[in-house]
Write a protein that holds these residues in place. Structure first.
Motif, PDB file in Angstrom:
ATOM      1  N   LEU A  85       0.815  -1.208   0.000  1.00  0.00           N
ATOM      2  CA  LEU A  85       0.000   0.000   0.000  1.00  0.00           C
ATOM      3  C   LEU A  85       0.854   1.265   0.000  1.00  0.00           C
ATOM      4  CD1 LEU A  85      -2.842  -1.224   2.328  1.00  0.00           C
ATOM      5  CD2 LEU A  85      -3.114  -0.408  -0.008  1.00  0.00           C
ATOM      6  N   ARG A  86       0.327   2.278  -0.673  1.00  0.00           N
ATOM      7  CA  ARG A  86       1.004   3.570  -0.831  1.00  0.00           C
ATOM      8  C   ARG A  86       0.113   4.669  -0.290  1.00  0.00           C
ATOM      9  NH1 ARG A  86       1.789   2.248  -7.260  1.00  0.00           N
ATOM     10  NH2 ARG A  86       3.245   0.492  -7.037  1.00  0.00           N
ATOM     11  N   PRO A  87       0.679   5.791   0.071  1.00  0.00           N
ATOM     12  CA  PRO A  87      -0.165   6.888   0.563  1.00  0.00           C
ATOM     13  C   PRO A  87      -1.275   7.273  -0.414  1.00  0.00           C
ATOM     14  CG  PRO A  87       2.124   7.340   1.057  1.00  0.00           C
ATOM     15  CD  PRO A  87       2.113   6.096   0.222  1.00  0.00           C
ATOM     16  N   GLU A  88      -1.011   7.156  -1.697  1.00  0.00           N
ATOM     17  CA  GLU A  88      -2.033   7.499  -2.689  1.00  0.00           C
ATOM     18  C   GLU A  88      -3.179   6.488  -2.755  1.00  0.00           C
ATOM     19  OE1 GLU A  88       1.262   7.205  -3.207  1.00  0.00           O
ATOM     20  OE2 GLU A  88       1.692   6.248  -5.162  1.00  0.00           O
ATOM     21  N   ASP A  89      -3.062   5.389  -2.038  1.00  0.00           N
ATOM     22  CA  ASP A  89      -4.165   4.440  -1.937  1.00  0.00           C
ATOM     23  C   ASP A  89      -5.175   4.862  -0.869  1.00  0.00           C
ATOM     24  OD1 ASP A  89      -1.766   1.828  -2.411  1.00  0.00           O
ATOM     25  OD2 ASP A  89      -3.188   2.617  -3.897  1.00  0.00           O
ATOM     26  N   THR A  90      -4.852   5.901  -0.140  1.00  0.00           N
ATOM     27  CA  THR A  90      -5.774   6.403   0.873  1.00  0.00           C
ATOM     28  C   THR A  90      -7.072   6.859   0.231  1.00  0.00           C
ATOM     29  OG1 THR A  90      -4.003   7.101   2.371  1.00  0.00           O
ATOM     30  CG2 THR A  90      -6.130   8.210   2.609  1.00  0.00           C
ATOM     31  N   ALA A  91      -8.182   6.297   0.712  1.00  0.00           N
ATOM     32  CA  ALA A  91      -9.489   6.586   0.113  1.00  0.00           C
ATOM     33  C   ALA A  91     -10.569   5.859   0.917  1.00  0.00           C
ATOM     34  CB  ALA A  91      -9.541   6.117  -1.336  1.00  0.00           C
ATOM     35  N   VAL A  92     -11.802   6.183   0.601  1.00  0.00           N
ATOM     36  CA  VAL A  92     -12.916   5.366   1.065  1.00  0.00           C
ATOM     37  C   VAL A  92     -13.159   4.300   0.001  1.00  0.00           C
ATOM     38  CG1 VAL A  92     -15.333   5.307   1.743  1.00  0.00           C
ATOM     39  CG2 VAL A  92     -13.923   7.292   2.331  1.00  0.00           C
ATOM     40  N   TYR A  93     -13.214   3.064   0.439  1.00  0.00           N
ATOM     41  CA  TYR A  93     -13.394   1.943  -0.475  1.00  0.00           C
ATOM     42  C   TYR A  93     -14.835   1.443  -0.377  1.00  0.00           C
ATOM     43  CZ  TYR A  93      -8.445   1.751  -1.480  1.00  0.00           C
ATOM     44  OH  TYR A  93      -7.171   2.052  -1.916  1.00  0.00           O
ATOM     45  N   TYR A  94     -15.447   1.282  -1.531  1.00  0.00           N
ATOM     46  CA  TYR A  94     -16.848   0.889  -1.614  1.00  0.00           C
ATOM     47  C   TYR A  94     -16.994  -0.433  -2.354  1.00  0.00           C
ATOM     48  CZ  TYR A  94     -17.811   5.828  -0.601  1.00  0.00           C
ATOM     49  OH  TYR A  94     -17.870   7.077  -0.036  1.00  0.00           O
ATOM     50  N   CYS A  95     -17.929  -1.225  -1.899  1.00  0.00           N
ATOM     51  CA  CYS A  95     -18.321  -2.431  -2.612  1.00  0.00           C
ATOM     52  C   CYS A  95     -19.639  -2.171  -3.332  1.00  0.00           C
ATOM     53  CB  CYS A  95     -18.476  -3.576  -1.625  1.00  0.00           C
ATOM     54  SG  CYS A  95     -18.878  -5.165  -2.379  1.00  0.00           S
ATOM     55  N   CYS A  96     -19.757  -2.740  -4.516  1.00  0.00           N
ATOM     56  CA  CYS A  96     -20.956  -2.529  -5.318  1.00  0.00           C
ATOM     57  C   CYS A  96     -21.409  -3.856  -5.916  1.00  0.00           C
ATOM     58  CB  CYS A  96     -20.664  -1.528  -6.424  1.00  0.00           C
ATOM     59  SG  CYS A  96     -22.034  -1.247  -7.557  1.00  0.00           S
ATOM     60  N   ALA A  97     -22.705  -4.114  -5.869  1.00  0.00           N
ATOM     61  CA  ALA A  97     -23.296  -5.300  -6.489  1.00  0.00           C
ATOM     62  C   ALA A  97     -24.143  -4.843  -7.663  1.00  0.00           C
ATOM     63  CB  ALA A  97     -24.137  -6.065  -5.480  1.00  0.00           C
ATOM     64  N   THR A  98     -23.837  -5.344  -8.840  1.00  0.00           N
ATOM     65  CA  THR A  98     -24.489  -4.891 -10.060  1.00  0.00           C
ATOM     66  C   THR A  98     -25.019  -6.082 -10.845  1.00  0.00           C
ATOM     67  OG1 THR A  98     -22.768  -3.184 -10.149  1.00  0.00           O
ATOM     68  CG2 THR A  98     -24.201  -3.384 -12.056  1.00  0.00           C
ATOM     69  N   ARG A  99     -26.205  -5.925 -11.386  1.00  0.00           N
ATOM     70  CA  ARG A  99     -26.726  -6.970 -12.273  1.00  0.00           C
ATOM     71  C   ARG A  99     -25.797  -7.096 -13.482  1.00  0.00           C
ATOM     72  NH1 ARG A  99     -31.232  -4.116 -10.579  1.00  0.00           N
ATOM     73  NH2 ARG A  99     -32.743  -5.328  -9.392  1.00  0.00           N
ATOM     74  N   PRO A 100     -25.623  -8.294 -14.020  1.00  0.00           N
ATOM     75  CA  PRO A 100     -24.746  -8.487 -15.172  1.00  0.00           C
ATOM     76  C   PRO A 100     -25.050  -7.510 -16.301  1.00  0.00           C
ATOM     77  CG  PRO A 100     -25.436 -10.598 -14.308  1.00  0.00           C
ATOM     78  CD  PRO A 100     -26.210  -9.567 -13.552  1.00  0.00           C
ATOM     79  N   LEU A 101     -24.022  -6.886 -16.811  1.00  0.00           N
ATOM     80  CA  LEU A 101     -24.075  -5.952 -17.934  1.00  0.00           C
ATOM     81  C   LEU A 101     -24.696  -4.599 -17.577  1.00  0.00           C
ATOM     82  CD1 LEU A 101     -25.091  -8.354 -20.855  1.00  0.00           C
ATOM     83  CD2 LEU A 101     -22.812  -7.766 -20.017  1.00  0.00           C
ATOM     84  N   ASP A 102     -25.114  -4.405 -16.359  1.00  0.00           N
ATOM     85  CA  ASP A 102     -25.701  -3.132 -15.958  1.00  0.00           C
ATOM     86  C   ASP A 102     -24.603  -2.154 -15.572  1.00  0.00           C
ATOM     87  OD1 ASP A 102     -28.622  -2.356 -13.865  1.00  0.00           O
ATOM     88  OD2 ASP A 102     -27.580  -1.223 -15.429  1.00  0.00           O
ATOM     89  N   ASP A 103     -24.953  -0.897 -15.502  1.00  0.00           N
ATOM     90  CA  ASP A 103     -24.020   0.162 -15.125  1.00  0.00           C
ATOM     91  C   ASP A 103     -23.824   0.158 -13.620  1.00  0.00           C
ATOM     92  OD1 ASP A 103     -22.859   2.913 -16.429  1.00  0.00           O
ATOM     93  OD2 ASP A 103     -23.480   3.187 -14.345  1.00  0.00           O
ATOM     94  N   TYR A 104     -22.612   0.456 -13.190  1.00  0.00           N
ATOM     95  CA  TYR A 104     -22.344   0.495 -11.745  1.00  0.00           C
ATOM     96  C   TYR A 104     -23.242   1.510 -11.038  1.00  0.00           C
ATOM     97  CZ  TYR A 104     -18.036  -1.920 -13.061  1.00  0.00           C
ATOM     98  OH  TYR A 104     -17.123  -2.806 -13.570  1.00  0.00           O
ATOM     99  N   ASN A 105     -23.579   2.569 -11.726  1.00  0.00           N
ATOM    100  CA  ASN A 105     -24.415   3.583 -11.087  1.00  0.00           C
ATOM    101  C   ASN A 105     -25.797   3.044 -10.716  1.00  0.00           C
ATOM    102  OD1 ASN A 105     -22.500   5.683 -11.187  1.00  0.00           O
ATOM    103  ND2 ASN A 105     -23.012   6.077 -13.332  1.00  0.00           N
TER     104      ASN A 105
END
Length: 119
Positions: A85-105
């Motif tokens: 890990l590097r300082p630039e990896d600092t962030a909020v990390y999110y998990c997302c569940a998406t229907r196949p082929l759908d947009d992450y949004n």
């Protein structure tokens, strides 16, 4: 209501490792694409890694080698192992569940877990 819950964030020194976990429920776990994203302060949210229902994984080129996504079928969780890990990896990390082929949004997002890399 689909629930996606992240865990495992924290603080680590540069060069260290962290393992994040995402719990998404058995039905979601087996049929949705599960991805990890991160957002640093003042920056856009970006894809870190993903895993398809069949188990195939994908990464942006910038994350290959240091980040590894995997699934634990017994626990219905998807883990993100982060090494070097590097300082630039600092962030909020999110998990997302998406229907196949759908947009992450259009996916189901967790609340996020903070990762801080500093000396």
């Amino acid at each position: 209501q689909v629930q996606v819950v992240e865990s495992g964030g924290g603080s680590v020194q540069p060069g260290g490792s962290l393992r994040l976990s995402c719990a998404a429920g058995e039905s979601i776990f087996s049929t949705y694409t599960l991805t990890w994203h991160r957002q640093a302060p003042g920056k856009l949210r970006t894809l870190v890694a993903g895993i398809l229902p069949g188990g195939s994984t994908f990464y942006p080129d910038s994350k290959k080698g240091r980040f590894t996504i995997s699934r634990d079928n017994a626990k219905s969780t998807v883990d993100l192992q982060m090494d070097g890990l590097r300082p630039e990896d600092t962030a909020v990390y999110y998990c997302c569940a998406t229907r196949p082929l759908d947009d992450y949004n259009n996916g189901y997002w967790g609340q996020g877990t903070q990762v801080t890399v500093s000396a």
